[in-house]
Design a protein around this motif. Structure first.
Motif, short mmCIF file in Angstrom:
data_model
loop_
_atom_site.label_atom_id
_atom_site.label_comp_id
_atom_site.label_asym_id
_atom_site.label_seq_id
_atom_site.Cartn_x
_atom_site.Cartn_y
_atom_site.Cartn_z
N GLN A 136 0.94 -1.24 -0.06
CA GLN A 136 -0.04 0.05 -0.02
C GLN A 136 0.74 1.27 -0.12
OE1 GLN A 136 -3.37 -0.11 -0.51
NE2 GLN A 136 -2.98 -2.34 -0.61
N ILE A 137 2.12 1.34 0.89
CA ILE A 137 2.95 2.13 0.68
C ILE A 137 3.58 2.60 -0.68
CG2 ILE A 137 5.10 3.10 1.73
CD1 ILE A 137 4.35 1.97 4.22
N ALA A 138 3.75 1.43 -1.48
CA ALA A 138 4.55 1.50 -2.48
C ALA A 138 3.67 2.18 -3.79
CB ALA A 138 5.02 0.08 -3.11
N LEU A 139 2.57 1.63 -3.63
CA LEU A 139 1.24 2.34 -4.37
C LEU A 139 1.19 3.70 -4.36
CD1 LEU A 139 -1.50 -0.38 -4.21
CD2 LEU A 139 -0.04 -0.03 -6.25
N LYS A 140 1.39 4.29 -3.28
CA LYS A 140 1.38 5.81 -2.99
C LYS A 140 2.62 6.67 -3.38
CE LYS A 140 -2.45 5.57 0.39
NZ LYS A 140 -2.43 4.12 0.48
N ALA A 141 3.77 5.68 -3.63
CA ALA A 141 5.00 6.27 -3.83
C ALA A 141 5.20 6.59 -5.41
CB ALA A 141 6.00 5.57 -3.37
N ASP A 142 6.23 6.99 -5.79
CA ASP A 142 6.54 7.28 -7.14
C ASP A 142 7.07 6.30 -8.16
OD1 ASP A 142 8.99 7.44 -6.09
OD2 ASP A 142 9.78 9.22 -7.41
N PHE A 143 6.91 5.05 -7.67
CA PHE A 143 7.13 3.97 -8.88
C PHE A 143 6.20 3.96 -9.76
CE2 PHE A 143 8.03 2.17 -4.36
CZ PHE A 143 9.43 1.92 -4.49
N ASN A 144 7.01 3.83 -11.21
CA ASN A 144 6.34 3.71 -12.23
C ASN A 144 5.60 2.21 -12.53
OD1 ASN A 144 8.35 1.92 -13.35
ND2 ASN A 144 9.52 3.54 -14.21
N ALA A 145 4.89 1.91 -13.54
CA ALA A 145 4.33 0.29 -13.64
C ALA A 145 5.11 -0.71 -13.64
CB ALA A 145 3.35 0.62 -14.63
N GLU A 146 6.42 -0.23 -14.41
CA GLU A 146 7.36 -1.55 -14.44
C GLU A 146 7.90 -1.70 -13.08
OE1 GLU A 146 7.19 0.91 -16.67
OE2 GLU A 146 6.30 -0.18 -18.27
N GLU A 147 8.22 -0.78 -12.44
CA GLU A 147 9.09 -0.73 -11.02
C GLU A 147 7.92 -1.61 -10.03
OE1 GLU A 147 11.92 2.85 -10.95
OE2 GLU A 147 9.79 3.26 -10.53
N LEU A 148 6.61 -1.28 -10.16
CA LEU A 148 5.78 -1.94 -9.47
C LEU A 148 5.57 -3.52 -9.72
CD1 LEU A 148 2.80 0.84 -9.18
CD2 LEU A 148 4.26 -0.02 -7.20
N ASP A 149 5.59 -3.73 -10.74
CA ASP A 149 5.54 -5.18 -11.28
C ASP A 149 6.71 -5.83 -10.71
OD1 ASP A 149 3.17 -5.90 -12.65
OD2 ASP A 149 4.25 -5.83 -14.63
#
Length: 224
Positions: A136-149
């Motif tokens: 949930q913290i990661a989703l609110k940070a500035d990771f792009n889609a590839e980084e989130l994957d």
């Protein structure tokens, strides 16, 4: 970057945009309920509408550019005042500003749908509270889609480690209870020592992974 023009070959697919169809295929394989898929489909359809608006604006901008060039040529040939040409150029400039703004909206929309296609609109993808909290913290940070994957894969691995640790702990507890012990036995058998070593090994792996993931996610989050 981001938006890809609709293709006639994709007419039989659910969406005109190829990238949306690829994300939708991923969502269909993610194990969502019919209600979740229905809500997700509505979000995809809204994004397709924004894409349609984007391409319509691009086409209108091209027409405005052609009109401005035609008027400029007419004025050069006839020496007429340049008011009409200035107005046409201003119209083209207005289009450019609106297109840039909508393009950014489209780009952000793709990133959001990329996450939603694997985690759902609520972003819930983990059963372990500790892992879900980091996600949930990661989703609110500035990771792009590839980084989130990539991060999702790492968090899944972390969650599996946590589950494995808990499984070994429960096995050991069950073995102790079968032998009449409510806590660590005073004298440990070789089998019990093996469990202890397994647990210590798993605890080290879990702690190492947790520190690494917390560092990666929290540092990026605090940079916002």
């Amino acid at each position: 970057a981001g938006a890809s023009p609709p293709s006639p070959a994709s007419a039989a697919l659910l969406f005109k945009d190829k990238k949306l169809n690829r994300l939708w295929e991923k969502a269909e394989k993610a194990g969502f309920s019919q209600e979740e898929l229905k809500q997700l489909r509505e979000e995809f359809q809204h994004h397709q509408q924004r894409l349609d608006e984007y391409y319509e604006l691009v086409e209108e901008q091209q027409q405005a550019r052609e009109q401005a060039e035609e008027l400029s040529n007419e004025i050069l040939e006839s020496d007429e005042p340049a008011a009409k040409s200035l107005k046409a150029n201003k119209s083209y400039s207005d289009y450019k500003s609106r297109i840039n703004e909508l393009h950014e909206t489209v780009r952000q929309g793709y990133d959001r749908l990329h996450v939603a296609s694997i985690s759902g609109l609520a972003g819930r993808d983990f059963t372990e509270p500790k892992v879900d909290g980091l996600w949930q913290i990661a989703l609110k940070a500035d990771f792009n889609a590839e980084e989130l994957d990539s991060l999702r894969v790492e968090l899944k691995h972390f969650e599996e480690r946590l589950k494995k640790l808990r499984h070994i702990q429960l096995e050991m507890l069950g073995a102790d209870q079968r032998h009449g012990f409510d806590r660590d036995p005073p004298e440990k058998s070789e089998g019990r020592k093996v469990y202890d070593r397994k647990i210590r090994d798993q605890e080290r792996h879990v702690e190492k992974l947790q520190l690494m993931l917390e560092d990666k996610i929290l540092n990026r989050h605090t940079e916002l």
